[in-house]
Design a protein around this motif. Structure first.
Motif, PDB file in Angstrom:
ATOM      1  N   ASP A 259      -3.061 -18.158  15.697  1.00  0.00           N
ATOM      2  CA  ASP A 259      -4.091 -17.033  15.448  1.00  0.00           C
ATOM      3  C   ASP A 259      -4.223 -17.281  13.482  1.00  0.00           C
ATOM      4  O   ASP A 259      -2.703 -17.451  12.787  1.00  0.00           O
ATOM      5  N   VAL A 260      -5.207 -16.735  12.750  1.00  0.00           N
ATOM      6  CA  VAL A 260      -5.136 -16.337  11.808  1.00  0.00           C
ATOM      7  C   VAL A 260      -5.717 -14.700  11.503  1.00  0.00           C
ATOM      8  O   VAL A 260      -7.338 -14.754  12.858  1.00  0.00           O
ATOM      9  N   HIS A 261      -5.499 -13.627  11.207  1.00  0.00           N
ATOM     10  CA  HIS A 261      -5.916 -12.614  11.049  1.00  0.00           C
ATOM     11  C   HIS A 261      -6.180 -11.788  10.000  1.00  0.00           C
ATOM     12  O   HIS A 261      -5.063 -12.009   9.032  1.00  0.00           O
ATOM     13  N   GLY A 262      -6.150 -10.914   9.356  1.00  0.00           N
ATOM     14  CA  GLY A 262      -6.377 -10.335   8.031  1.00  0.00           C
ATOM     15  C   GLY A 262      -7.117  -8.757   8.393  1.00  0.00           C
ATOM     16  O   GLY A 262      -7.083  -8.601   9.401  1.00  0.00           O
ATOM     17  N   GLY A 263      -6.447  -8.127   7.017  1.00  0.00           N
ATOM     18  CA  GLY A 263      -6.351  -6.927   7.062  1.00  0.00           C
ATOM     19  C   GLY A 263      -6.826  -5.601   6.120  1.00  0.00           C
ATOM     20  O   GLY A 263      -6.771  -6.790   4.716  1.00  0.00           O
ATOM     21  N   ILE A 264      -6.920  -4.696   5.418  1.00  0.00           N
ATOM     22  CA  ILE A 264      -6.951  -4.231   4.457  1.00  0.00           C
ATOM     23  C   ILE A 264      -5.759  -2.810   4.485  1.00  0.00           C
ATOM     24  O   ILE A 264      -5.598  -2.347   5.877  1.00  0.00           O
ATOM     25  N   LEU A 265      -5.582  -2.413   3.209  1.00  0.00           N
ATOM     26  CA  LEU A 265      -5.034  -1.176   3.442  1.00  0.00           C
ATOM     27  C   LEU A 265      -5.312  -0.127   2.463  1.00  0.00           C
ATOM     28  O   LEU A 265      -6.108  -0.807   1.184  1.00  0.00           O
ATOM     29  N   ARG A 266      -5.537   1.724   2.973  1.00  0.00           N
ATOM     30  CA  ARG A 266      -6.307   2.182   1.938  1.00  0.00           C
ATOM     31  C   ARG A 266      -5.156   3.121   1.603  1.00  0.00           C
ATOM     32  O   ARG A 266      -5.408   4.140   3.016  1.00  0.00           O
ATOM     33  N   TYR A 267      -4.636   3.559   0.510  1.00  0.00           N
ATOM     34  CA  TYR A 267      -3.846   4.160   0.379  1.00  0.00           C
ATOM     35  C   TYR A 267      -3.808   5.321   0.181  1.00  0.00           C
ATOM     36  O   TYR A 267      -3.543   5.282  -1.250  1.00  0.00           O
ATOM     37  N   SER A 268      -3.294   7.057  -0.382  1.00  0.00           N
ATOM     38  CA  SER A 268      -3.523   7.770  -1.061  1.00  0.00           C
ATOM     39  C   SER A 268      -2.311   8.293  -1.179  1.00  0.00           C
ATOM     40  O   SER A 268      -1.431   8.344  -0.939  1.00  0.00           O
ATOM     41  N   GLU A 269      -2.034   7.862  -2.864  1.00  0.00           N
ATOM     42  CA  GLU A 269      -1.108   7.697  -3.936  1.00  0.00           C
ATOM     43  C   GLU A 269      -0.696   9.627  -3.742  1.00  0.00           C
ATOM     44  O   GLU A 269      -1.916  10.334  -4.353  1.00  0.00           O
ATOM     45  N   GLY A 270       0.108  10.050  -2.841  1.00  0.00           N
ATOM     46  CA  GLY A 270       0.713  11.364  -3.123  1.00  0.00           C
ATOM     47  C   GLY A 270       0.423  12.032  -1.789  1.00  0.00           C
ATOM     48  O   GLY A 270       0.244  13.254  -1.929  1.00  0.00           O
ATOM     49  N   LEU A 271      -0.496  11.059  -0.806  1.00  0.00           N
ATOM     50  CA  LEU A 271      -0.549  11.556   0.227  1.00  0.00           C
ATOM     51  C   LEU A 271      -1.682  13.226   0.450  1.00  0.00           C
ATOM     52  O   LEU A 271      -1.292  13.790   0.772  1.00  0.00           O
ATOM     53  N   LYS A 272      -2.785  12.684  -0.167  1.00  0.00           N
ATOM     54  CA  LYS A 272      -3.548  13.687  -0.423  1.00  0.00           C
ATOM     55  C   LYS A 272      -4.468  13.312   0.791  1.00  0.00           C
ATOM     56  O   LYS A 272      -5.757  13.996   0.882  1.00  0.00           O
ATOM     57  N   ASP A 273      -4.265  13.378   1.918  1.00  0.00           N
ATOM     58  CA  ASP A 273      -5.065  13.315   2.896  1.00  0.00           C
ATOM     59  C   ASP A 273      -5.860  14.293   3.314  1.00  0.00           C
ATOM     60  O   ASP A 273      -4.685  14.900   3.125  1.00  0.00           O
TER      61      ASP A 273
END
Length: 406
Positions: A259-273
């Motif tokens: 299998d080959v798989h990939g992904g992205i990560l979007r991270y809010s610095e300081g947990l501002k979500d």
């Protein structure tokens, strides 16, 4: 007639599955929606962790791909090995974990809908109407719910409507190969995690080799999209780095690519979500519940799900709750440790040269045990590291003082 639920959970990953599992056990009417036809699809996660989450979340042996007890950190120049005398952690089978959580929710009366993706929501005074589209068709169904859980990961598709401004995000991406190798190669790596640091083996991030079941290894590379001060421009990609590790490090000329798989990560610095807004509650990667230094996310995704369920359950039982407390309590528990991890990752991945990386890993290898390394990497426990640092400073001062006297 439109189906009605107490909670519709959008996203069948560890966070969404844990929410559905928890609330179904409480007797609430739950719908878990997964956009892929099977939980074995979209299988991107290195899924390495310590033993603690197995007990914390009551996970069965069938979701374990392999146990590990040793750690190797390979820098551009040298390799550093920490030996464990007993099993220290596991590598989960990510697909089987998602399937287990969904099945457990179903066993308590929850419903699971696969092969449907989230399209939109309409919020009124008493409920939310959720539109879902069947994969590879124009068929759209609508369901009604008192609350909706956004477990769509880095996309945050439910919390934020199209074109709605989101907080500033740090980006990451990765590629992972699942390969079947010769038994003699597997034997060398079957009980250890291998991490790669430095410009030869990584691009502003780290790479890895993790064991799975017999003769199967996970090999991958992840990169951050931080501005780099010391890394030279390169045409390498995470895919090329992964293939380089297989060829040059594993010395594996022939293997079976499973299998080959990939992904992205979007991270809010300081947990501002946003954690809650207008009958939508976010969990997991949708609230940056991920180790910002190492990328580990399963444990923290499930922890965020457990905490969110406390307030969801109270709302469903009493008709009211203060969802602001969900965000406050999570930030109180995690923000300081996350900040330390953010600073550490930014230095390691975007500022340090190969020599600086090598010196820091060598220092850790000379001064800290396997358990201290694991506590630092996985559990954000730095007490022993800080104590040793000040001990060394004191010794240097004492040595300088004695040298001046004589």
């Amino acid at each position: 007639m439109m189906q009605k639920y107490d909670v519709v959970v959008i996203g069948g990953g560890p966070a969404g599955g844990q929410v559905a599992r928890n609330l179904a056990k409480k007797g609430h009417r739950i719908l878990l929606v997964e956009r892929f036809p099977s939980f074995l699809d979209n299988n991107f996660s290195s899924a390495g962790m310590t033993l603690a989450p197995l007990k914390e979340f009551d996970l069965p042996n069938k979701v374990i791909g392999a146990y590990w007890k040793n750690i190797t950190i390979q820098c551009t120049k040298n390799s550093y090995f920490w030996k464990g005398n007993t099993n220290k952690g596991v590598v989960l089978d990510y697909g089987k974990l998602k399937q287990f959580l969904a099945d457990d929710a179903k066993s308590f009366g929850g419903e699971v809908l696969t092969g449907y993706k989230y399209i939109s929501k309409k919020v009124n005074e008493k409920s939310v109407i959720v539109s879902l589209q069947k994969a590879k068709s124009t068929e759209i169904i609508e369901v009604e719910s008192k609350l909706v859980v956004d477990a769509t990961g880095p996309l945050r598709k439910v919390m934020y409507d199209d074109k709605e401004v989101q907080p500033t995000m740090n980006l990451g991406s990765g590629t992972e190969y699942l390969i079947e190798v010769a038994p003699e190669i597997y034997e060398k790596y079957k009980d250890q995690l291998v991490f790669f640091l430095g410009h030869k083996w990584a691009i502003k991030g780290y790479s890895w080799i993790f064991p799975m079941e017999q003769n199967i290894l996970k090999v991958g590379a992840g990169k951050t999209h931080l501005k780099s001060l010391n890394q030279e421009n390169t045409d390498k990609t995470t895919k090329k780095i992964t293939e380089q590790i297989i060829k040059e490090y594993l010395k594996c000329d022939t293997y079976k690519l499973l299998d080959v798989h990939g992904g992205i990560l979007r991270y809010s610095e300081g947990l501002k979500d946003k954690f809650y807004n207008n009958k939508v509650i976010a969990v997991g990667d949708s609230v940056s519940a991920i180790n910002p230094r190492g990328g580990e996310g399963i444990r923290y995704a499930m922890q965020s799900a457990n905490l969110a369920c406390v307030y969801i359950d109270e709302y469903l039982v009493k008709g009211t709750t203060n969802f602001d407390n969900y965000r406050k309590k999570w930030r109180r528990r995690k923000l300081f440790k996350w900040r330390l991890s953010e600073v550490s990752s930014q230095r390691m991945y975007s500022k340090y040269t190969d020599v600086q990386i090598e010196n820091r890993v060598q220092f850790f290898h000379e001064n800290f045990s396997t358990d201290v390394l694991i506590d630092s990497l996985f559990n954000f426990k730095y007490n022993q590291v800080v104590l040793r640092f000040f001990q060394l400073i004191r010794l240097k001062i004492e040595f300088a003082f004695k040298k001046d006297r004589f």
